[in-house]
Enzyme design. Structure first.
Site, PDB file in Angstrom:
ATOM      1  N   HIS A 470     -22.702 -31.738  -7.073  1.00 19.54           N
ATOM      2  CA  HIS A 470     -23.634 -30.800  -7.773  1.00 19.54           C
ATOM      3  C   HIS A 470     -24.557 -31.688  -8.159  1.00 19.54           C
ATOM      4  O   HIS A 470     -25.784 -31.333  -8.469  1.00 19.54           O
ATOM      5  CB  HIS A 470     -23.188 -30.107  -9.006  1.00 19.54           C
ATOM      6  CG  HIS A 470     -24.030 -29.286  -9.553  1.00 19.54           C
ATOM      7  ND1 HIS A 470     -25.921 -29.344  -9.316  1.00 19.54           N
ATOM      8  CD2 HIS A 470     -23.204 -27.501 -10.093  1.00 19.54           C
ATOM      9  CE1 HIS A 470     -26.363 -27.937 -10.093  1.00 19.54           C
ATOM     10  NE2 HIS A 470     -25.101 -27.257 -10.127  1.00 19.54           N
ATOM     11  N   TYR A 586     -24.677 -18.998 -20.809  1.00 17.23           N
ATOM     12  CA  TYR A 586     -25.048 -20.181 -19.897  1.00 17.23           C
ATOM     13  C   TYR A 586     -25.468 -19.697 -18.417  1.00 17.23           C
ATOM     14  O   TYR A 586     -24.880 -18.516 -17.937  1.00 17.23           O
ATOM     15  CB  TYR A 586     -23.831 -20.937 -19.650  1.00 17.23           C
ATOM     16  CG  TYR A 586     -24.842 -22.331 -19.075  1.00 17.23           C
ATOM     17  CD1 TYR A 586     -25.311 -23.459 -19.796  1.00 17.23           C
ATOM     18  CD2 TYR A 586     -25.412 -22.782 -17.455  1.00 17.23           C
ATOM     19  CE1 TYR A 586     -26.000 -24.344 -18.954  1.00 17.23           C
ATOM     20  CE2 TYR A 586     -26.795 -23.235 -17.621  1.00 17.23           C
ATOM     21  CZ  TYR A 586     -26.755 -24.203 -17.778  1.00 17.23           C
ATOM     22  OH  TYR A 586     -27.440 -25.418 -17.752  1.00 17.23           O
ATOM     23  N   SER A 588     -27.735 -20.242 -15.675  1.00 19.45           N
ATOM     24  CA  SER A 588     -28.886 -21.422 -14.803  1.00 19.45           C
ATOM     25  C   SER A 588     -29.897 -20.501 -14.275  1.00 19.45           C
ATOM     26  O   SER A 588     -29.855 -19.651 -12.960  1.00 19.45           O
ATOM     27  CB  SER A 588     -28.320 -21.639 -13.417  1.00 19.45           C
ATOM     28  OG  SER A 588     -29.435 -22.739 -13.470  1.00 19.45           O
ATOM     29  N   THR A 599     -33.885 -27.646 -13.382  1.00 21.53           N
ATOM     30  CA  THR A 599     -32.826 -25.803 -13.874  1.00 21.53           C
ATOM     31  C   THR A 599     -33.157 -25.839 -15.028  1.00 21.53           C
ATOM     32  O   THR A 599     -33.537 -27.094 -16.353  1.00 21.53           O
ATOM     33  CB  THR A 599     -31.335 -25.862 -13.537  1.00 21.53           C
ATOM     34  OG1 THR A 599     -30.684 -27.375 -14.363  1.00 21.53           O
ATOM     35  CG2 THR A 599     -31.341 -25.336 -12.228  1.00 21.53           C
TER      36      THR A 599
END
Length: 801
Positions: A470, A586, A588, A599
């Protein structure tokens, strides 16, 4: 996708590989270095970016301008108003015979200066135009005259035939929000999940922060935003990802799936050959900047910076901090099969190998009967170990097996030829999809090189998948590449009738090179420890994937609603039914409207969402009342989403303020409180970006099934979803088996029920409207719905397969 786990897990200490005292470095020095890194990136690609640098002009426009000046000069006109004569006086005097040459050089210099000034003016004008976000904040489906004018101006100044990086120099920088607004929005976001006492305590901390520290920290952020390309993205990459000492597996990787219902060929080597060839075609287009930049509304460009590190990239472990190593080119891939590593060349002197030639090389590996060397089979488990441990072991490995290590880390990407099948099966569709997701996310803990930017996984039955690290980029980037790969290998390259790649083998190719690892005895124990930890982590992940086919995007759009907001509200309802409480959520979203943006977090658990959920669980509430609250919740979510996209989010600003406070040794109880928050529901939508590559009407089964990621919290869920065509939504859910509070399958059940319950609100409202009762009728409750009531849940699509 997996960023929520990293966001709450980054270390507050700012140590470096050089020592323990980087905290004492002056804040101004850190800002200076951030800007220096930005300028170095720009200079390193100066020559490659010449064409994009002059965009929206072109080199031909300079030639046209120079010719026009020469023509005017020939007609005894001076468009420079005497400047060319001044330039001629400054040029060396080469004698009378070179007088005409001096005139040509003066005209060329003047044309270049005028051309450069025009290009600079175009860049500034376009940057100012792209800084306007009023179009984003307008109601869905409404376009004001101001926005129409803006669109027309953007169209005029944007030029024609843009390349991938054409708009980079015209993108605005991400703004630093007002610290007062950020704190206010933060308090509003935590109010639904805190008790009155806890909220009062948090609000007091916030007031103290605004009074004592906020202005100083904000000043440093403003300074950085003026100097560096982006005030937060480089710190986000460093502190959230590269300084994390956790295992990359599950914590910092995510997966992408193949087509759900079809496999173009069952021949493993053939599928690998076509997929690798398609990936390298994408890299070729990327190097030539032939990939079109992503445009919102067909006009507003997004930042393309993250595309640079897709290929030839490895995350190198460090004792205190990792670093990303990116090579300009690589002409081989690293392949893993049955515990052995191979180096497979992808090019010859004549160019890229054909799919059939690549298939031949992969088949040679599959047919190779040689066994793995001792400890070689489990060597890759080290990349799933804690980063400091892997960094120390890698030092020994680099001295003993440098050539093999370089072949893996210097590869274009990593390929794993798995010995087991995967994908949806008729015998047990639900379990087979769950196992497929688990194999992509974690594998067996030792059959993926998690440091590589991505690993292509090819199963024995021809099914494909992708495991992505990531730190180098976010999901839309790898998703764009993956869409191109699936469409190209299936529809453009295709397969012969016998399942093999089209074309003919190349028997002159050398055998794939077997990599040999001279593993010192002292790392054998490290491999065993890493394998044990990887298996424990892998075995603790509970994955659940299910396609929801009762309705999809077309049904949601029929009611003039945002499909993403619709799902987010359903997730709030599902989580409440699963846990009996609300939690910080959360979601994104991207900030690529700005230069080097990555982001931002949308905090989806709002007061409006909670009111809707409570109404749905209250049998005294009628459908019209619930529907009204649902629309309020959707509107609130849309407002938060648009604010985050336009740089007015909460979490990245608070994160950057926290980093500045650490550099300055300023203790802030409020920022410490923010940093300690746990996200028990982390969500993400996987966008479909290249619909034109797939013909959903002629080939409805040839659509991507999305991907997923691990949970952000030990007692939380990770949920991703993708709209497959117009009528299917596929969900990917993860949690940890060690938690007694979570169950991925149970949440999946609640999600399906919640979606059906919300859809029933609209169906009932439509039925009442048709009967002429109107949506304000108070005599009908959800329990009277003929199509779906609580307790009448329909079975999942996977079960019905």
């Amino acid at each position: 996708m997996a960023e929520a786990h990293q966001a709450v897990g980054f270390r507050p200490s700012l140590t470096s590989d050089a020592g323990e005292v980087e905290l004492s470095a002056p804040m101004l020095q850190e800002i200076y270095l951030s800007g220096l890194r930005s300028w170095k990136r720009h200079l390193s690609r100066f020559w490659n970016d010449f064409l994009t640098g002059v965009f929206p002009a072109s080199p031909l426009s300079w030639l046209f301008l120079f010719s026009a000046i020469q023509l005017a000069w020939f007609l005894q006109l001076d468009p420079s108003l005497g400047l060319m004569e001044k330039i001629k006086e400054l040029l060396p005097d080469w004698g009378g015979q070179h007088h005409r040459l001096r005139g040509v050089l003066a005209a060329a210099l003047f044309a270049s200066c005028l051309w450069g000034a025009l290009i600079f003016t175009l860049h500034v004008a376009l940057r100012l135009l792209l800084s306007y976000h009023g179009w984003l904040l307008q109601p869905h489906g409404a376009t004001s005259s101001r926005t129409k004018t803006w669109l027309a101006l953007v169209h005029i100044f944007s030029g024609r035939h843009p390349m991938l990086f054409s708009y980079q120099r015209s993108l605005p920088r991400q703004p630093v929000p007002s610290v007062q607004d950020t704190v206010r929005k933060y308090l509003e976001s935590v109010r639904p999940v805190l008790s009155d006492e806890d909220f009062d305590w948090t609000a007091a901390l916030a007031r103290e922060f605004l009074r004592l520290q906020a202005s100083l920290l904000q000043w440093y952020l403003q300074l950085k935003s003026w100097w560096a390309s982006n005030y937060v993205s480089d710190w986000w990459e460093e502190f959230v990802y590269l300084r994390s000492r956790n295992s990359l597996m599950v914590n910092s990787n995510y997966y992408m799936m193949d087509f759900l219902y079809v496999t173009p060929t069952p021949v493993q080597a053939a599928r690998a050959g076509n997929a690798v060839h398609a990936l390298l075609l994408y890299r070729h287009r990327l190097n030539r900047q032939e990939i079109l930049p992503t445009l919102l509304m067909g006009m507003r460009p997004l930042c393309s910076a993250q595309y640079e590190k897709i290929f030839n990239t490895t995350r190198i472990p460090g004792v205190h901090k990792d670093h990303i190593r990116h090579l300009r080119d690589s002409r081989h891939v690293a392949v893993f099969h049955r515990g052995r590593f191979f180096r497979v060349g992808t090019h010859t002197q004549s160019g890229l190998l054909s799919p059939r030639a690549l298939e031949q090389q992969f088949q040679r590996i599959l047919d190779d009967p040689s066994p793995a060397c001792p400890h070689e089979e489990h060597l890759a488990a080290l990349t799933a170990a804690p980063r400091d441990m892997w960094a120390q072991v890698r030092r020994s490995l680099k001295t003993q097996a440098q050539e093999a290590l370089e072949a893996v880390e210097g590869a274009a990407f990593f390929v794993s030829l798995d010995s087991e099948p995967a994908g949806l099966t008729r015998e047990d569709p639900a379990a087979s999809l769950d196992a497929y997701a688990h194999a992509l996310l974690a594998g067996r803990g030792h059959d993926r090189w998690f440091d590589k930017s991505f690993s292509l996984i090819v199963f024995s039955n021809g099914k494909l998948g992708l495991s992505v690290e990531h730190s180098w980029a976010d999901c839309p980037i790898s998703g764009h590449m993956w869409e191109f790969t699936l469409a190209t290998e299936c529809f453009q390259l295709g397969y012969a009738a016998d399942g093999h790649c089209k074309g003919h083998p190349d028997l002159s190719l050398p055998q794939p090179q077997r990599l040999h690892w001279d593993l010192p005895d002292k790392i054998h124990l490290s491999i065993s420890l890493a394998l044990r930890g990887a298996k424990t982590l892998s075995g603790n992940i509970d994955c659940h994937v299910f396609p929801f086919s009762h309705f999809g995007k077309s049904f949601i759009k029929r009611w003039h609603l945002s499909s993403d907001s619709f799902i987010q509200m359903a997730l709030q309802l599902a989580y409440f039914r699963d846990r009996g409480q609300f939690c910080l959520t959360y979601e994104s979203t991207m900030t690529r409207l700005f230069l080097e943006g990555r982001t931002e977090t949308v905090r989806s658990c709002t007061r409006e969402a909670c009111n809707f959920v409570r109404a749905m669980e209250d049998k005294e509430k009628t459908d019209p009342q619930c529907l009204a609250l649902f629309r309020l919740a959707v509107d609130k979510h849309q407002a938060l989403l648009k604010a985050a996209m336009s740089g007015q989010g909460v979490d990245r600003h608070l994160f950057a303020l926290y980093i500045v406070s650490q550099f300055l040794h300023l203790q802030s109880p409020f920022l410490d409180q923010v940093h300690s928050e746990q996200w028990q529901l982390a969500t993400s939508q996987i966008p479909v970006q290249q619909i034109h590559l797939f013909d959903a009407h002629s080939y409805p089964d040839y659509v991507s099934s999305g991907g997923g990621f691990g949970p952000a919290d030990d007692h939380g869920y990770g949920v991703s979803y993708i709209f497959m065509g117009d009528d299917v939504i596929t969900f990917h859910i993860s949690s940890k088996k060690s938690s007694t509070r979570t169950d991925s399958h149970r949440l999946g059940q609640h999600i399906e029920d919640a979606l059906l319950d919300v859809a029933a609100l609209f169906q009932e409202g439509q039925r009442l409207k048709r009967r002429g009762l109107g949506e304000d009728d108070s005599g009908h409750s959800r329990d009277s719905l003929p199509c779906h009531t609580r307790g009448s849940r329909a079975p999942t699509t996977a079960t019905n397969f």
